[in-house]
Design an enzyme around this catalytic site. Structure first.
Site, PDB file in Angstrom:
ATOM      1  N   GLY A   1       0.940  -1.095   0.048  1.00 25.80           N
ATOM      2  CA  GLY A   1       0.209  -0.071  -0.094  1.00 25.80           C
ATOM      3  C   GLY A   1       0.769   1.288  -0.105  1.00 25.80           C
TER       4      GLY A   1
ATOM      5  CG  ASP B   1      -0.683   0.967  -4.129  1.00 29.77           C
ATOM      6  OD1 ASP B   1      -0.843   1.491  -3.277  1.00 29.77           O
ATOM      7  OD2 ASP B   1      -1.797   1.025  -5.096  1.00 29.77           O
TER       8      ASP B   1
ATOM      9  CG  ASN C   1     -10.041  -2.062   4.162  1.00 25.04           C
ATOM     10  OD1 ASN C   1     -10.185  -1.598   2.963  1.00 25.04           O
ATOM     11  ND2 ASN C   1      -9.940  -1.194   5.097  1.00 25.04           N
TER      12      ASN C   1
ATOM     13  CB  VAL D   1      -1.149  -0.272   9.205  1.00 22.04           C
ATOM     14  CG1 VAL D   1      -1.581   1.103   9.363  1.00 22.04           C
ATOM     15  CG2 VAL D   1       0.287  -0.639   9.775  1.00 22.04           C
TER      16      VAL D   1
ATOM     17  CG  ASN E   1      -8.337   0.876  10.961  1.00 21.79           C
ATOM     18  OD1 ASN E   1      -8.070   0.483  11.912  1.00 21.79           O
ATOM     19  ND2 ASN E   1      -7.630   2.311  10.585  1.00 21.79           N
TER      20      ASN E   1
ATOM     21  NE  ARG F   1      -4.860   9.485  16.695  1.00 17.21           N
ATOM     22  CZ  ARG F   1      -5.366   8.925  15.821  1.00 17.21           C
ATOM     23  NH1 ARG F   1      -6.184   7.683  16.038  1.00 17.21           N
ATOM     24  NH2 ARG F   1      -5.214   9.075  14.513  1.00 17.21           N
TER      25      ARG F   1
ATOM     26  CG  HIS G   1      -7.392   1.332  16.187  1.00 17.66           C
ATOM     27  ND1 HIS G   1      -6.597   2.386  16.708  1.00 17.66           N
ATOM     28  CD2 HIS G   1      -6.918   1.823  14.635  1.00 17.66           C
ATOM     29  CE1 HIS G   1      -6.399   3.510  16.158  1.00 17.66           C
ATOM     30  NE2 HIS G   1      -6.754   2.983  14.794  1.00 17.66           N
TER      31      HIS G   1
HETATM   32  N1  APR Z   1      -2.692  -4.469  -3.070  1.00 19.48           N
HETATM   33  C1  APR Z   1      -1.940  -3.456  -2.953  1.00 19.48           C
HETATM   34  N2  APR Z   1      -2.284  -2.090  -2.779  1.00 19.48           N
HETATM   35  C2  APR Z   1      -3.619  -2.002  -2.655  1.00 19.48           C
HETATM   36  C3  APR Z   1      -4.613  -2.873  -2.686  1.00 19.48           C
HETATM   37  C4  APR Z   1      -3.870  -4.185  -3.118  1.00 19.48           C
HETATM   38  N3  APR Z   1      -4.730  -5.463  -3.314  1.00 19.48           N
HETATM   39  N4  APR Z   1      -5.621  -2.557  -2.850  1.00 19.48           N
HETATM   40  C5  APR Z   1      -5.646  -1.222  -2.361  1.00 19.48           C
HETATM   41  N5  APR Z   1      -4.337  -0.874  -2.638  1.00 19.48           N
HETATM   42  C6  APR Z   1      -3.746   0.463  -2.152  1.00 19.48           C
HETATM   43  C7  APR Z   1      -4.420   1.532  -2.718  1.00 19.48           C
HETATM   44  O1  APR Z   1      -4.059   1.694  -4.088  1.00 19.48           O
HETATM   45  C8  APR Z   1      -3.827   2.689  -2.048  1.00 19.48           C
HETATM   46  O2  APR Z   1      -2.683   3.448  -2.770  1.00 19.48           O
HETATM   47  O3  APR Z   1      -3.578   0.972  -0.909  1.00 19.48           O
HETATM   48  C9  APR Z   1      -3.330   2.259  -0.751  1.00 19.48           C
HETATM   49  C10 APR Z   1      -4.116   2.678   0.439  1.00 19.48           C
HETATM   50  O4  APR Z   1      -3.649   4.205   0.663  1.00 19.48           O
HETATM   51  P1  APR Z   1      -4.755   5.394   0.998  1.00 19.48           P
HETATM   52  O5  APR Z   1      -5.824   5.137   0.290  1.00 19.48           O
HETATM   53  O6  APR Z   1      -3.937   6.580   0.922  1.00 19.48           O
HETATM   54  O7  APR Z   1      -5.117   4.826   2.551  1.00 19.48           O
HETATM   55  P2  APR Z   1      -4.366   5.240   3.958  1.00 19.48           P
HETATM   56  O8  APR Z   1      -4.507   6.424   4.421  1.00 19.48           O
HETATM   57  O9  APR Z   1      -2.854   4.934   3.558  1.00 19.48           O
HETATM   58  O10 APR Z   1      -4.880   3.991   4.892  1.00 19.48           O
HETATM   59  C11 APR Z   1      -4.463   2.734   4.362  1.00 19.48           C
HETATM   60  O11 APR Z   1      -4.420   2.265   7.011  1.00 19.48           O
HETATM   61  O12 APR Z   1      -4.798   3.532   8.797  1.00 19.48           O
HETATM   62  C12 APR Z   1      -5.493   2.602   7.909  1.00 19.48           C
HETATM   63  O13 APR Z   1      -7.790   3.002   8.077  1.00 19.48           O
HETATM   64  C13 APR Z   1      -6.653   3.116   7.102  1.00 19.48           C
HETATM   65  O14 APR Z   1      -7.211   0.961   6.375  1.00 19.48           O
HETATM   66  C14 APR Z   1      -6.736   2.062   5.829  1.00 19.48           C
HETATM   67  C15 APR Z   1      -5.439   1.849   5.804  1.00 19.48           C
END
Ligand code: APR
Length: 309
Positions: free
Chosen positions: A9, A33, A95, A118, A120, A151, A175
């Site tokens: 991610g 990603d 998720n 990490v 959620n 926090r 959490h």
């Molecule tokens: N494989 C790899 N990456 C993926 C996949 C997958 N199958 N599905 C989604 N992603 C990537 C998305 O393309 C995106 O770039 O996961 C990334 C998630 O990033 P954001 O949307 O910016 O989310 P972020 O704020 O990083 O949060 C990620 O962490 O704190 C937790 O609740 C939050 O569940 C969330 C996670």
């Protein structure tokens, strides 16, 4: 040879975490990603920080898993963050469908790694990764307690006008809305906050801590917090790779500890090179113990939705 950390991610949390690790320079990073070009572009950008921040760590971005092979630690952040009006629990099925196949790939390429979750809803996703990986519980756990405690500690330091270094903040449980801040075991300069602040003030700060993530979601509107979540995860990565034996609150599978069996929930653990090396059992009052059990039950309800058996 430097350690190898894979971050799945390359979004806000994953990107920020990768940056923190690369800039500290103690591990090489593979950023993964599904979006083509995203991990590659961010990695190249971060790599080019090297000469400026004096780091020789390498980072590469990829959309596949070959480059992740034999990672020491894999951090899973892939998934959807919540939007205003959503609880972390609303993300469970979406998720799950991301974390399950990701975990399968992680295990295939790094059968001996430590997985830090990490994504959620954190506790449920940790339990999912534990089940899918079939790894022992010392190698699959989640980041949440460090963030929730940070926090709590931030708000207390602000209230008392002291350094954050003087605050030890204790938060247990899942959490989410049922997390369990423990004022009795939260100290400033060694003094319990129950001796320093009125009950009303403590209640107000506890409430803000529990809603701490939501406060940021409401302000940000497009996603959830990422600076502090990334910093908290980096602390775990460092504790493991440097074998620090640090006592940190982590989401871990309990097998009878605290009277809870078969659920992931946040408690203090000793983190070292083998991951969770010990689960610390605090002596809780009946009320605190009941609140922790209630929190574990809430996690169990979410886990049921995933139909893991
Ligand atoms: N494989 C790899 N990456 C993926 C996949 C997958 N199958 N599905 C989604 N992603 C990537 C998305 O393309 C995106 O770039 O996961 C990334 C998630 O990033 P954001 O949307 O910016 O989310 P972020 O704020 O990083 O949060 C990620 O962490 O704190 C937790 O609740 C939050 O569940 C969330 C996670």
């Amino acid at each position: 040879m430097r350690n190898k950390v894979t971050v799945i991610g390359a979004g806000m949390v994953g990107g920020t975490l990768a940056q923190r690790i690369v800039e500290k320079g103690y591990a090489d990073v593979v950023l993964v990603d599904i979006i083509e070009g995203l991990p590659q572009s961010k990695s190249l950008d971060m790599l080019q920080c090297g000469p400026i921040v004096d780091s020789d760590a390498r980072i590469i971005g990829t959309n596949t898993y070959e480059e992740t092979a034999n990672s020491d630690i894999v951090v899973i952040t892939s998934g959807v963050p919540r939007k205003p009006g959503m609880s972390r629990d609303d993300l469970v099925l979406t998720n799950m469908n991301i974390v399950k196949p990701v975990t399968e790939q992680v295990v295939k390429y790094s059968p001996n790694c430590i997985i830090i979750m990490v994504t959620n809803p954190l506790d449920a996703m940790t339990q999912l990764a534990l089940k899918v990986s079939q790894f022992p519980r010392n190698r699959v756990f989640g980041q949440s307690g460090i963030l929730d405690s940070a926090r709590f500690g931030t708000f207390l330091a602000q209230e008392l006008n002291v350094s954050v270094k003087d605050v030890y903040a204790c938060v247990l449980g899942g959490h989410g809305d049922t997390m369990v801040p423990i004022p009795r075991l939260t100290t400033v300069g060694g003094i319990p906050i129950t001796e320093l602040l009125s009950k009303e003030t403590i209640d107000r700060i506890v409430d803000r801590t529990i809603k701490g993530g939501g406060e940021i979601v409401t302000l940000l509107k497009t996603g959830s917090a990422y600076y502090a979540p990334a910093a908290a995860t980096e602390q775990m990565v460092e504790a493991i790779l440097f074998d620090k034996k640090e006592i940190l609150p982590c989401a871990t599978y309990l097998d009878g500890e605290y009277g809870i069996k078969g659920t992931v929930v946040g408690v203090p653990v000793k983190l070292g090179r083998n991951g969770i090396e010990q689960i610390i059992e605090l002596k809780l009052t009946p009320e605190e113990g009941a609140a922790l059990k209630k929190s574990a039950e809430a996690v169990m309800e979410l886990v049921k939705i995933m139909k893991l058996e």
